[in-house]
Design a protein around this motif. Structure first.
Motif, PDB file in Angstrom:
ATOM      1  N   ALA A 171     -80.538 111.571 -10.399  1.00  0.00           N
ATOM      2  CA  ALA A 171     -79.257 111.419  -9.718  1.00  0.00           C
ATOM      3  C   ALA A 171     -79.516 110.917  -8.306  1.00  0.00           C
ATOM      4  O   ALA A 171     -80.640 110.998  -7.792  1.00  0.00           O
ATOM      5  N   LEU A 172     -78.489 110.395  -7.694  1.00  0.00           N
ATOM      6  CA  LEU A 172     -78.582 109.917  -6.320  1.00  0.00           C
ATOM      7  C   LEU A 172     -78.003 110.964  -5.379  1.00  0.00           C
ATOM      8  O   LEU A 172     -76.929 111.527  -5.629  1.00  0.00           O
ATOM      9  N   HIS A 177     -70.871 111.471   4.248  1.00  0.00           N
ATOM     10  CA  HIS A 177     -70.288 110.432   5.101  1.00  0.00           C
ATOM     11  C   HIS A 177     -70.637 109.027   4.612  1.00  0.00           C
ATOM     12  O   HIS A 177     -70.178 108.040   5.215  1.00  0.00           O
ATOM     13  N   HIS A 178     -71.424 108.922   3.561  1.00  0.00           N
ATOM     14  CA  HIS A 178     -71.832 107.609   3.054  1.00  0.00           C
ATOM     15  C   HIS A 178     -70.610 106.880   2.476  1.00  0.00           C
ATOM     16  O   HIS A 178     -69.739 107.511   1.873  1.00  0.00           O
ATOM     17  N   PRO A 179     -70.521 105.580   2.642  1.00  0.00           N
ATOM     18  CA  PRO A 179     -69.358 104.834   2.121  1.00  0.00           C
ATOM     19  C   PRO A 179     -69.142 104.978   0.614  1.00  0.00           C
ATOM     20  O   PRO A 179     -68.003 104.836   0.143  1.00  0.00           O
ATOM     21  N   LEU A 180     -70.201 105.261  -0.136  1.00  0.00           N
ATOM     22  CA  LEU A 180     -70.075 105.393  -1.595  1.00  0.00           C
ATOM     23  C   LEU A 180     -70.044 106.853  -2.056  1.00  0.00           C
ATOM     24  O   LEU A 180     -70.116 107.125  -3.252  1.00  0.00           O
ATOM     25  N   ALA A 181     -69.903 107.772  -1.117  1.00  0.00           N
ATOM     26  CA  ALA A 181     -70.022 109.193  -1.459  1.00  0.00           C
ATOM     27  C   ALA A 181     -68.972 109.673  -2.445  1.00  0.00           C
ATOM     28  O   ALA A 181     -69.201 110.635  -3.185  1.00  0.00           O
ATOM     29  N   ASP A 182     -67.809 109.017  -2.487  1.00  0.00           N
ATOM     30  CA  ASP A 182     -66.731 109.487  -3.353  1.00  0.00           C
ATOM     31  C   ASP A 182     -66.762 108.862  -4.741  1.00  0.00           C
ATOM     32  O   ASP A 182     -65.862 109.121  -5.553  1.00  0.00           O
ATOM     33  N   PHE A 191     -77.505 100.459  -3.650  1.00  0.00           N
ATOM     34  CA  PHE A 191     -78.140 101.012  -2.443  1.00  0.00           C
ATOM     35  C   PHE A 191     -79.347 100.169  -2.010  1.00  0.00           C
ATOM     36  O   PHE A 191     -80.253 100.664  -1.349  1.00  0.00           O
ATOM     37  N   ALA A 192     -79.324  98.900  -2.381  1.00  0.00           N
ATOM     38  CA  ALA A 192     -80.453  98.021  -2.069  1.00  0.00           C
ATOM     39  C   ALA A 192     -80.684  97.893  -0.567  1.00  0.00           C
ATOM     40  O   ALA A 192     -81.822  97.661  -0.121  1.00  0.00           O
ATOM     41  N   HIS A 193     -79.642  98.055   0.244  1.00  0.00           N
ATOM     42  CA  HIS A 193     -79.782  97.873   1.690  1.00  0.00           C
ATOM     43  C   HIS A 193     -79.841  99.198   2.436  1.00  0.00           C
ATOM     44  O   HIS A 193     -79.852  99.215   3.676  1.00  0.00           O
ATOM     45  N   ASP A 194     -79.899 100.320   1.717  1.00  0.00           N
ATOM     46  CA  ASP A 194     -80.001 101.625   2.351  1.00  0.00           C
ATOM     47  C   ASP A 194     -81.465 101.987   2.613  1.00  0.00           C
ATOM     48  O   ASP A 194     -82.387 101.460   1.976  1.00  0.00           O
ATOM     49  N   PRO A 255     -74.659 121.903   1.847  1.00  0.00           N
ATOM     50  CA  PRO A 255     -73.474 121.242   2.414  1.00  0.00           C
ATOM     51  C   PRO A 255     -73.839 119.894   3.042  1.00  0.00           C
ATOM     52  O   PRO A 255     -74.918 119.729   3.600  1.00  0.00           O
ATOM     53  N   GLY A 256     -72.942 118.943   2.900  1.00  0.00           N
ATOM     54  CA  GLY A 256     -73.165 117.629   3.479  1.00  0.00           C
ATOM     55  C   GLY A 256     -73.833 116.648   2.543  1.00  0.00           C
ATOM     56  O   GLY A 256     -74.059 115.499   2.911  1.00  0.00           O
ATOM     57  N   VAL A 257     -74.146 117.097   1.303  1.00  0.00           N
ATOM     58  CA  VAL A 257     -74.818 116.226   0.328  1.00  0.00           C
ATOM     59  C   VAL A 257     -73.918 116.054  -0.893  1.00  0.00           C
ATOM     60  O   VAL A 257     -73.396 117.041  -1.434  1.00  0.00           O
ATOM     61  N   ASN A 258     -73.738 114.820  -1.325  1.00  0.00           N
ATOM     62  CA  ASN A 258     -73.023 114.526  -2.562  1.00  0.00           C
ATOM     63  C   ASN A 258     -74.014 114.035  -3.615  1.00  0.00           C
ATOM     64  O   ASN A 258     -74.963 113.308  -3.292  1.00  0.00           O
TER      65      ASN A 258
END
Length: 301
Positions: A171-172, A177-182, A191-194, A255-258
């Motif tokens: 899993a990722l 707060h990441h743009p794809l978190a939801d 996530f090639a540019h992360d 907390p803070g991790v998706n």
């Protein structure tokens, strides 16, 4: 050397006081019993019985041997009872091996079920990395071990028996707060540019990350090398990067991790139960293996 079976037959004759009565009780012929006693006397080098019309009388040597025979009977009965205890899981020791992520996820439920059902069997669990587990298996320090492999590094040895339990997909881990978190799911290519957080010390998940990213066309930029998954989660929550982790390593999410399920292609590891081929499993080990199968099956439903 004295034949133990003849000693036990002689002990029965001494107990019943008659060759004929012993033959009748054991479903032998009197002549067969007499022949065995005669051979025993030859082995002993002296007479053990004095035969007369109404039965037999023990010589001094015969009485001593009959007493020894009774002790042998008691020891054999004790051995049978002890083996029955082991077979019935009323005694004994079971030693198994595991590795951290499975020790914190798949294993506890099987341990609890086994201890509840068989409290008289002493259960010992040793946790180590793969190299340590192999050493303990080969040295017979453990009867069997939980292990893992990937497509590119299958466990394949002629001297072992491998039983797959379940697949453990990755899993990722992303900051909330990441743009794809939801998202409900994502792919590695998203996530090639992360920046990436991986495991240190040439950990297998680090190789899985690199192989998975290369398979979809990019080389991951490593921003942090963590020594365990809790440390990796902390760095994800801090926003240093995203991380890849096996599902079984995600029993406790901070907390803070998706957590985002990973879409194929993804490097899936197999969770295995391994034993040496020349080391048949004891009843306790067979029972525990069954509990592991049940636990793994419940996770895949």
């Amino acid at each position: 050397m004295l034949d133990v079976r003849r000693i036990l037959l002689f002990t029965e004759v001494a107990r019943r006081g008659s060759v004929t009565a012993t033959a009748r009780a054991l479903n032998y012929t009197p002549s067969a019993v007499s022949q065995q006693i005669s051979r025993l006397e030859t082995e002993a080098g002296q007479p053990l019985l004095e035969r007369h019309a109404r039965g037999v009388t023990l010589t001094g040597a015969g009485r001593a041997l009959a007493e020894r025979g009774q002790r042998i009977e008691r020891e054999l009965q004790a051995a049978e009872n002890e083996l029955a205890d082991y077979a019935g899981l009323r005694a004994g020791t079971l030693r198994i091996g595991t590795f951290p992520t499975v020790g914190a996820s798949l294993l506890p439920q099987a341990v609890i079920a086994f201890r509840d059902a068989h409290p008289d069997v002493r259960l010992t669990v040793r946790s180590a990395r793969i190299a340590g587990l192999w050493t303990m298996l080969e040295n017979r320090e453990i009867e069997m071990s939980l292990m893992w492999d990937y497509d590119w590094s299958r466990i394949d040895r002629e001297d072992i028996v491998v039983t797959p339990l379940l697949d453990d997909p990755p899993a990722l881990l992303v900051s909330d707060h990441h743009p794809l978190a939801d998202r409900d799911a994502a792919s590695l290519a998203d996530f090639a540019h992360d920046s990436w957080i991986t495991r240190a010390d040439h950990h297998p998940v680090a190789e899985a990350l690199v192989r998975g990213c290369r398979a979809v066309g990019f080389e991951p930029h490593i921003a942090y090398e963590a020594h365990d998954y809790q440390e990796a989660q902390a760095m994800v929550a801090a926003g240093i990067g995203v991380a890849l982790a096996p599902t079984l390593a995600l029993e406790g999410i901070r907390p803070g991790v998706n957590v985002l399920p990973l879409q194929p292609p993804a490097p899936v590891r197999r969770i295995l139960l391994v034993r040496m081929a020349d080391h048949p499993l004891t009843p306790a080990a067979l029972t525990f293996a069954g509990l592991l199968h049940d636990t793994a099956a419940a996770r895949t439903l």
